[in-house]
Write a protein that holds these residues in place. Structure first.
Motif, PDB file in Angstrom:
ATOM      1  N   GLY A   1       0.558  -5.596  -3.322  1.00 41.75           N
ATOM      2  CA  GLY A   1       1.236  -5.268  -4.566  1.00 41.75           C
ATOM      3  C   GLY A   1       2.434  -4.367  -4.339  1.00 41.75           C
ATOM      4  O   GLY A   1       3.517  -4.581  -4.897  1.00 41.75           O
ATOM      5  N   ALA A   2       2.258  -3.336  -3.508  1.00 49.30           N
ATOM      6  CA  ALA A   2       3.356  -2.412  -3.223  1.00 49.30           C
ATOM      7  C   ALA A   2       4.528  -3.134  -2.563  1.00 49.30           C
ATOM      8  O   ALA A   2       5.700  -2.884  -2.891  1.00 49.30           O
ATOM      9  CB  ALA A   2       2.856  -1.285  -2.328  1.00 49.30           C
ATOM     10  N   ARG A   3       4.225  -4.016  -1.648  1.00 47.52           N
ATOM     11  CA  ARG A   3       5.287  -4.775  -0.983  1.00 47.52           C
ATOM     12  C   ARG A   3       6.076  -5.604  -1.988  1.00 47.52           C
ATOM     13  O   ARG A   3       7.311  -5.672  -1.934  1.00 47.52           O
ATOM     14  CB  ARG A   3       4.681  -5.676   0.091  1.00 47.52           C
ATOM     15  CG  ARG A   3       5.682  -6.590   0.778  1.00 47.52           C
ATOM     16  CD  ARG A   3       5.002  -7.525   1.755  1.00 47.52           C
ATOM     17  NE  ARG A   3       5.911  -8.556   2.217  1.00 47.52           N
ATOM     18  CZ  ARG A   3       6.159  -9.683   1.562  1.00 47.52           C
ATOM     19  NH1 ARG A   3       5.552  -9.914   0.411  1.00 47.52           N
ATOM     20  NH2 ARG A   3       7.008 -10.573   2.041  1.00 47.52           N
TER      21      ARG A   3
ATOM     22  N   THR B   1       8.438  -1.289 -12.747  1.00 47.46           N
ATOM     23  CA  THR B   1       7.178  -0.827 -13.310  1.00 47.46           C
ATOM     24  C   THR B   1       6.091  -1.873 -13.136  1.00 47.46           C
ATOM     25  O   THR B   1       6.349  -3.083 -13.238  1.00 47.46           O
ATOM     26  CB  THR B   1       7.327  -0.490 -14.812  1.00 47.46           C
ATOM     27  OG1 THR B   1       6.044  -0.170 -15.362  1.00 47.46           O
ATOM     28  CG2 THR B   1       7.937  -1.647 -15.590  1.00 47.46           C
ATOM     29  N   ALA B   2       4.885  -1.398 -12.858  1.00 52.46           N
ATOM     30  CA  ALA B   2       3.745  -2.298 -12.724  1.00 52.46           C
ATOM     31  C   ALA B   2       3.125  -2.608 -14.073  1.00 52.46           C
ATOM     32  O   ALA B   2       2.206  -3.432 -14.165  1.00 52.46           O
ATOM     33  CB  ALA B   2       2.695  -1.671 -11.804  1.00 52.46           C
TER      34      ALA B   2
ATOM     35  N   GLY C   1       2.303   3.047 -15.266  1.00 51.72           N
ATOM     36  CA  GLY C   1       2.460   2.461 -16.587  1.00 51.72           C
ATOM     37  C   GLY C   1       2.369   3.489 -17.691  1.00 51.72           C
ATOM     38  O   GLY C   1       2.440   3.148 -18.875  1.00 51.72           O
ATOM     39  N   ALA C   2       2.213   4.763 -17.344  1.00 49.02           N
ATOM     40  CA  ALA C   2       2.038   5.819 -18.345  1.00 49.02           C
ATOM     41  C   ALA C   2       3.246   6.741 -18.427  1.00 49.02           C
ATOM     42  O   ALA C   2       3.222   7.733 -19.152  1.00 49.02           O
ATOM     43  CB  ALA C   2       0.787   6.638 -18.021  1.00 49.02           C
ATOM     44  N   VAL C   3       4.296   6.432 -17.707  1.00 53.75           N
ATOM     45  CA  VAL C   3       5.474   7.293 -17.642  1.00 53.75           C
ATOM     46  C   VAL C   3       6.517   6.830 -18.656  1.00 53.75           C
ATOM     47  O   VAL C   3       6.727   5.626 -18.839  1.00 53.75           O
ATOM     48  CB  VAL C   3       6.074   7.263 -16.214  1.00 53.75           C
ATOM     49  CG1 VAL C   3       7.375   8.045 -16.157  1.00 53.75           C
ATOM     50  CG2 VAL C   3       5.077   7.821 -15.211  1.00 53.75           C
TER      51      VAL C   3
ATOM     52  N   ALA D   1       2.220  -9.182  -9.326  1.00 53.00           N
ATOM     53  CA  ALA D   1       2.343  -9.501  -7.900  1.00 53.00           C
ATOM     54  C   ALA D   1       1.614 -10.804  -7.588  1.00 53.00           C
ATOM     55  O   ALA D   1       0.434 -10.948  -7.918  1.00 53.00           O
ATOM     56  CB  ALA D   1       1.782  -8.367  -7.057  1.00 53.00           C
ATOM     57  N   PRO D   2       2.270 -11.772  -6.978  1.00 52.08           N
ATOM     58  CA  PRO D   2       1.622 -13.037  -6.638  1.00 52.08           C
ATOM     59  C   PRO D   2       0.678 -12.878  -5.453  1.00 52.08           C
ATOM     60  O   PRO D   2       0.901 -12.034  -4.579  1.00 52.08           O
ATOM     61  CB  PRO D   2       2.798 -13.947  -6.292  1.00 52.08           C
ATOM     62  CG  PRO D   2       3.853 -13.010  -5.773  1.00 52.08           C
ATOM     63  CD  PRO D   2       3.691 -11.742  -6.560  1.00 52.08           C
ATOM     64  N   ASP D   3      -0.376 -13.674  -5.441  1.00 52.69           N
ATOM     65  CA  ASP D   3      -1.303 -13.703  -4.310  1.00 52.69           C
ATOM     66  C   ASP D   3      -0.867 -14.808  -3.352  1.00 52.69           C
ATOM     67  O   ASP D   3      -0.776 -15.975  -3.747  1.00 52.69           O
ATOM     68  CB  ASP D   3      -2.736 -13.972  -4.788  1.00 52.69           C
ATOM     69  CG  ASP D   3      -3.234 -12.894  -5.736  1.00 52.69           C
ATOM     70  OD1 ASP D   3      -2.648 -11.800  -5.735  1.00 52.69           O
ATOM     71  OD2 ASP D   3      -4.202 -13.151  -6.470  1.00 52.69           O
ATOM     72  N   SER D   4      -0.588 -14.465  -2.119  1.00 52.62           N
ATOM     73  CA  SER D   4      -0.127 -15.475  -1.172  1.00 52.62           C
ATOM     74  C   SER D   4      -0.491 -15.093   0.250  1.00 52.62           C
ATOM     75  O   SER D   4      -0.642 -13.911   0.573  1.00 52.62           O
ATOM     76  CB  SER D   4       1.399 -15.648  -1.261  1.00 52.62           C
ATOM     77  OG  SER D   4       2.064 -14.499  -0.776  1.00 52.62           O
ATOM     78  N   ARG D   5      -0.614 -16.085   1.105  1.00 55.04           N
ATOM     79  CA  ARG D   5      -0.858 -15.823   2.521  1.00 55.04           C
ATOM     80  C   ARG D   5       0.331 -15.101   3.141  1.00 55.04           C
ATOM     81  O   ARG D   5       0.155 -14.193   3.958  1.00 55.04           O
ATOM     82  CB  ARG D   5      -1.117 -17.133   3.269  1.00 55.04           C
ATOM     83  CG  ARG D   5      -1.153 -16.944   4.787  1.00 55.04           C
ATOM     84  CD  ARG D   5      -1.555 -18.189   5.534  1.00 55.04           C
ATOM     85  NE  ARG D   5      -2.969 -18.470   5.311  1.00 55.04           N
ATOM     86  CZ  ARG D   5      -3.624 -19.466   5.902  1.00 55.04           C
ATOM     87  NH1 ARG D   5      -2.987 -20.277   6.724  1.00 55.04           N
ATOM     88  NH2 ARG D   5      -4.897 -19.657   5.675  1.00 55.04           N
ATOM     89  N   ALA D   6       1.537 -15.483   2.733  1.00 46.75           N
ATOM     90  CA  ALA D   6       2.735 -14.861   3.313  1.00 46.75           C
ATOM     91  C   ALA D   6       2.729 -13.352   3.070  1.00 46.75           C
ATOM     92  O   ALA D   6       3.069 -12.568   3.958  1.00 46.75           O
ATOM     93  CB  ALA D   6       3.994 -15.487   2.721  1.00 46.75           C
ATOM     94  N   GLY D   7       2.353 -12.942   1.871  1.00 48.29           N
ATOM     95  CA  GLY D   7       2.297 -11.521   1.571  1.00 48.29           C
ATOM     96  C   GLY D   7       1.270 -10.797   2.420  1.00 48.29           C
ATOM     97  O   GLY D   7       1.512  -9.694   2.917  1.00 48.29           O
ATOM     98  N   LEU D   8       0.102 -11.410   2.592  1.00 50.03           N
ATOM     99  CA  LEU D   8      -0.945 -10.814   3.411  1.00 50.03           C
ATOM    100  C   LEU D   8      -0.514 -10.716   4.874  1.00 50.03           C
ATOM    101  O   LEU D   8      -0.779  -9.718   5.551  1.00 50.03           O
ATOM    102  CB  LEU D   8      -2.223 -11.641   3.304  1.00 50.03           C
ATOM    103  CG  LEU D   8      -2.936 -11.609   1.952  1.00 50.03           C
ATOM    104  CD1 LEU D   8      -3.964 -12.737   1.870  1.00 50.03           C
ATOM    105  CD2 LEU D   8      -3.616 -10.267   1.721  1.00 50.03           C
TER     106      LEU D   8
END
Length: 368
Positions: free
Chosen positions: A186-188, A287-288, A268-270, A314-321
């Motif tokens: 997610g951070a990436r 912002t998330a 999300g609270a700022v 954030a998308p779930d993907s092998r590339a991200g992992l």
């Protein structure tokens, strides 16, 4: 026993099991507090064509898991969320979105009755011809980590071989890898992709000591950015150790001549307007938190140049992992585990997450 998988005949919350290998798994019938999560026995899944059977060693407990457990959707997404996932309770039955474990079987490429007869189940399948096949580069015996929509709170899990699953970083244990799957990917996405952070950029991470913030600080530092973390004073040393060049408290004034290139709100609270005014002329406020208002503002700011607000999922993907694994192996990113629980204490794990105060992620030891 309670369950919703193959081999069960449901009836008023009670099921009759017809045979096959059993496993422990978490079950949830209704949305609610951590007490809604109970451990049951149910049939082990079997991989079909293009699928992997994972023996889960550890799972992470994340804010995404908490939201799904409690149906804590944004106001505009309450009805769509319940229609998609289940009106009164999660349709999937077994929650959990992050896992780390070992490939113990792969599905057959055959079809029809031949496929069902050839499907491997459990670690005993490791010696079979079917289980030894290579599937999307992953083989039986590989240690892997990944992301799923549900099902990670169980001893075994079936995933698509071409889905969000990748080899674990070298030298990383399963608990740490499970923790990486959510926060680091997610951070990436938010920092590197939405924020377009690059070497030399001045980056502020709001909520730098949280589950997403801890990894955002590291990702930005790995990109060569000057990183300022905003968090409670007692977390200062921990955030500095992650690579922040400076840490300030939430109520401290923070300005920069020329403005900040990227400001990432992980909470999300700022209130975003004060930070919008502190951006550089071409700065990005990321912002998330996804809301109708922020989506509208994002659309407006996307027209033309100047400052921009960006948000998304954030998308779930092998590339991200795989990118996260590479960062870990290069020493640019390290997982932070704050507490570990057994699968039987899944409700306690969720309570621990909700209580906060940890300097690391919450993980569940699912298997050996």
């Amino acid at each position: 026993m309670v369950g919703d998988g193959a081999g069960f005949a449901p009836g008023r919350g009670v099921v009759v099991y017809f045979g096959g290998r059993l496993m422990r798994a978490v079950h949830q019938e209704r949305y609610g507090a951590p007490e809604a999560l109970v451990v049951v026995e149910r049939p082990s899944p079997e991989p079909g064509p293009g699928e992997l059977l994972i023996e889960v060693v550890a799972s992470a407990v994340t804010q995404a898991d908490r939201r799904l457990r409690a149906a804590d959707f944004p106001a505009f997404a309450v009805l769509p969320g319940r229609l998609a996932l289940g009106l009164v309770g999660p349709r999937a039955g077994t929650p959990g979105t992050c896992f780390a474990g070992r490939v113990v079987a792969v599905g057959s490429a055959a079809s029809g009755s031949a496929a069902s007869g050839a499907r491997a189940s459990g670690s005993a399948a490791a010696g079979s011809g079917v289980a030894a096949r290579d599937t999307a580069g992953l083989r039986v015996g590989d240690d892997v980590f990944g992301l799923v929509m549900h099902g990670a709170y169980a001893e075994r899990l079936v995933v698509r071989a071409d889905g969000a699953v990748a080899r674990m970083p070298a030298g990383c244990d399963h608990a740490s890898a499970a923790a990486l799957a959510y926060g680091a990917t997610g951070a990436r996405y938010f920092v590197a992709q939405l924020g377009e952070a690059a070497a030399g950029d001045r980056v502020v991470v709001l909520g730098a000591a949280g589950g997403l913030g801890r990894y955002a600080v590291q990702v930005a530092a790995a990109l060569g950015c000057e990183v300022v973390g905003v968090c409670r004073p007692e977390r200062r040393d921990a955030v500095l150790a992650l690579g922040a060049s400076r840490v300030v408290g939430p109520n401290e004034a923070l300005s920069e001549p020329g403005g900040w290139d990227v400001v990432f709100d992980t909470t999300g609270a700022v209130r975003l307007w004060p930070w919008w005014r502190r951006l550089a002329p071409s700065g990005r406020l990321v912002t998330a938190d996804v809301s109708v208002t922020r989506l509208l503002v994002m659309g407006v700011t996307a027209v033309g140049g100047g400052r921009r607000l960006r948000t998304g999922l954030a998308p779930d993907s092998r590339a991200g992992l795989e990118e996260v694994a590479s960062l870990v192996e290069r020493g640019a990113l390290r997982p932070v585990v704050g507490a570990s629980f057994s699968l039987e204490r899944i409700a306690d794990a969720h309570r621990c997450l909700e209580a906060g105060g940890l300097e690391g992620d919450v993980v569940v030891a699912t298997g050996a």
